[in-house]
Write an enzyme that holds these catalytic residues in place. Structure first.
Site, PDB file in Angstrom:
ATOM      1  N   GLU A  72     -24.118 -96.960  13.633  1.00 46.63           N
ATOM      2  CA  GLU A  72     -25.129 -96.014  14.100  1.00 46.63           C
ATOM      3  C   GLU A  72     -26.420 -96.760  14.409  1.00 46.63           C
ATOM      4  O   GLU A  72     -27.219 -97.027  13.493  1.00 46.63           O
ATOM      5  CB  GLU A  72     -25.405 -94.975  13.011  1.00 46.63           C
TER       6      GLU A  72
ATOM      7  N   GLY B 113     -30.717 -89.030  16.472  1.00 41.22           N
ATOM      8  CA  GLY B 113     -31.619 -87.887  16.599  1.00 41.22           C
ATOM      9  C   GLY B 113     -32.654 -88.051  17.698  1.00 41.22           C
ATOM     10  O   GLY B 113     -33.618 -87.294  17.771  1.00 41.22           O
TER      11      GLY B 113
ATOM     12  N   HIS C 262     -26.312 -94.137   4.937  1.00 43.26           N
ATOM     13  CA  HIS C 262     -26.825 -93.610   6.205  1.00 43.26           C
ATOM     14  C   HIS C 262     -28.200 -94.230   6.456  1.00 43.26           C
ATOM     15  O   HIS C 262     -28.959 -94.475   5.526  1.00 43.26           O
ATOM     16  CB  HIS C 262     -26.922 -92.079   6.144  1.00 43.26           C
TER      17      HIS C 262
ATOM     18  N   GLU D 147     -30.876 -93.036   7.395  1.00 40.44           N
ATOM     19  CA  GLU D 147     -32.012 -92.286   6.839  1.00 40.44           C
ATOM     20  C   GLU D 147     -32.167 -92.579   5.352  1.00 40.44           C
ATOM     21  O   GLU D 147     -33.279 -92.608   4.826  1.00 40.44           O
ATOM     22  CB  GLU D 147     -31.823 -90.782   7.121  1.00 40.44           C
TER      23      GLU D 147
ATOM     24  N   ASN E 138     -22.397 -84.463  10.263  1.00 39.87           N
ATOM     25  CA  ASN E 138     -23.393 -84.654   9.201  1.00 39.87           C
ATOM     26  C   ASN E 138     -24.488 -83.612   9.399  1.00 39.87           C
ATOM     27  O   ASN E 138     -25.298 -83.731  10.316  1.00 39.87           O
ATOM     28  CB  ASN E 138     -23.953 -86.086   9.297  1.00 39.87           C
ATOM     29  N   TRP E 139     -24.493 -82.618   8.535  1.00 43.64           N
ATOM     30  CA  TRP E 139     -25.454 -81.522   8.706  1.00 43.64           C
ATOM     31  C   TRP E 139     -26.849 -81.881   8.189  1.00 43.64           C
ATOM     32  O   TRP E 139     -27.788 -81.109   8.357  1.00 43.64           O
ATOM     33  CB  TRP E 139     -24.947 -80.248   8.004  1.00 43.64           C
ATOM     34  N   LYS E 140     -26.959 -83.016   7.545  1.00 44.87           N
ATOM     35  CA  LYS E 140     -28.251 -83.470   6.990  1.00 44.87           C
ATOM     36  C   LYS E 140     -28.880 -82.338   6.153  1.00 44.87           C
ATOM     37  O   LYS E 140     -28.159 -81.588   5.510  1.00 44.87           O
ATOM     38  CB  LYS E 140     -29.178 -83.961   8.098  1.00 44.87           C
TER      39      LYS E 140
ATOM     40  N   GLY F  73     -24.669 -85.856  14.213  1.00 48.28           N
ATOM     41  CA  GLY F  73     -25.735 -85.145  13.514  1.00 48.28           C
ATOM     42  C   GLY F  73     -26.049 -83.831  14.195  1.00 48.28           C
ATOM     43  O   GLY F  73     -25.388 -82.816  13.981  1.00 48.28           O
ATOM     44  N   GLY F  74     -27.052 -83.852  15.073  1.00 49.76           N
ATOM     45  CA  GLY F  74     -27.562 -82.616  15.682  1.00 49.76           C
ATOM     46  C   GLY F  74     -26.495 -81.722  16.284  1.00 49.76           C
ATOM     47  O   GLY F  74     -26.489 -80.502  16.051  1.00 49.76           O
TER      48      GLY F  74
ATOM     49  N   SER G 159     -26.690 -89.584  18.625  1.00 48.03           N
ATOM     50  CA  SER G 159     -26.804 -88.652  19.753  1.00 48.03           C
ATOM     51  C   SER G 159     -25.480 -88.432  20.475  1.00 48.03           C
ATOM     52  O   SER G 159     -25.436 -88.355  21.710  1.00 48.03           O
ATOM     53  CB  SER G 159     -27.898 -89.106  20.729  1.00 48.03           C
TER      54      SER G 159
HETATM   55  C1  PEP Z   1     -26.307 -88.908  12.221  1.00 51.07           C
HETATM   56  O1  PEP Z   1     -26.803 -88.037  11.548  1.00 51.07           O
HETATM   57  O2  PEP Z   1     -25.634 -89.758  11.652  1.00 51.07           O
HETATM   58  C2  PEP Z   1     -26.518 -88.895  13.666  1.00 51.07           C
HETATM   59  C3  PEP Z   1     -25.893 -89.792  14.384  1.00 51.07           C
HETATM   60  O3  PEP Z   1     -27.367 -87.960  14.189  1.00 51.07           O
HETATM   61  P1  PEP Z   1     -27.497 -87.501  15.740  1.00 51.07           P
HETATM   62  O4  PEP Z   1     -26.094 -87.235  16.226  1.00 51.07           O
HETATM   63  O5  PEP Z   1     -28.346 -86.289  15.717  1.00 51.07           O
HETATM   64  O6  PEP Z   1     -28.115 -88.642  16.487  1.00 51.07           O
END
Ligand code: PEP
Length: 261
Positions: free
Chosen positions: A174, A180, A102, A104, A12-14, A241-242, A220
């Site tokens: 999640e 993040g 998600h 967010e 997920n590049w957000k 994500g990251g 993470s």
């Molecule tokens: C996500 O964007 O769904 C996520 C889990 O981010 P991260 O891996 O950065 O925690």
């Protein structure tokens, strides 16, 4: 892990990477992975809307076995919804997976379970697969309310979806406190909640749906912790994500099997 459930590793590049950077990232990812790396795993990338066409073009031109994903959608087919994107628009770009609900979106944009349910149904109606996200806040976990929060999200987000369709879905657990933040749920905690989610699916939609549905863990996930997380029996992949923004890191997560004890 049941052989029927192929792990799905999703990046997920957000709101990161313009379309030039997106092209570079998918090209670097393709370079970092060999054909056999895809033998036991499905891979998707979820760029911002403005990058989708560019990434689709690279994937198709270079025959890269990575599925294109979106991060969100609207549930209506078309109309006066300024700023929104419909599922038919995504399907036209050969999008395979659409993330819905998600944390967010839920926390920052107030998305409710019933909206997530409408989005999931719209994604299915357009012939794509939703990745339905759920998870608790730190306060909810500390108050012992994590399981009930997630139960409400499963029941509300999947309400009315037929068991044979639920069997084909992807769910993503999640924990919000792990997204993040660098904090990861322990493999045991992640397994416990993913097992809980699978038993909720069994209770609501039957054993075949529970056996088929893929449950990702997200929060993470990094190259270092992916092998142990992915080794848990009820974890069928990762929503990343990251670490998905760096092609080499994401490729190592895709290749988690090589690093398992
Ligand atoms: C996500 O964007 O769904 C996520 C889990 O981010 P991260 O891996 O950065 O925690």
């Amino acid at each position: 892990m049941s052989e029927a459930r192929r792990p799905l590793i999703s990046g997920n590049w957000k709101m990161n990477h313009n379309h030039f950077e997106a092209i570079q990232t998918i090209q670097k990812l393709a370079y970092a992975l060999n054909a056999e790396d895809y033998d036991h795993v499905d891979v998707s990338v979820h760029p911002p809307y403005t990058d989708l066409r560019s990434v689709q073009t690279v994937i198709q031109a270079d025959d890269i076995p990575v599925a294109l994903g979106a991060q969100n959608c609207h549930w209506e087919a078309s109309g006066a919804f300024t700023g929104e994107v419909s599922t038919s628009m995504l399907a036209k770009l050969d999008v395979t997976y659409v993330i819905v609900g998600h944390s967010e979106r839920r926390e920052l944009f107030g998305e409710t379970d019933s909206e997530v349910n409408r989005k999931a149904n719209a994604v299915l109606a357009a012939g794509m697969t939703p990745i339905v996200c759920m998870g608790e806040t730190l306060e909810e976990r500390q108050a012992g309310a994590a399981e009930s929060k997630v139960a409400g999200q499963v029941q509300g987000s999947l309400a009315g979806i037929a068991p044979e369709v639920v069997a084909e879905l992807v769910l993503a657990y999640e924990p919000i406190w792990a997204i993040g933040t660098g904090e990861t749920a322990t493999p045991a905690d992640a397994q416990q909640m993913c097992g809980h989610i699978r038993s909720l699916v069994a209770d609501g939609w039957g054993a075949a749906a529970a056996d088929g549905v893929r449950i990702q863990y997200g929060g993470s996930v990094k190259p270092g912790n992916a092998p142990e997380l992915m080794g848990q029996p009820d974890i069928d992949g990762a929503l990343v994500g990251g670490a998905a923004l760096v092609a080499d890191d994401f490729a190592r997560i895709v290749n988690f099997r090589l690093y398992q004890a």
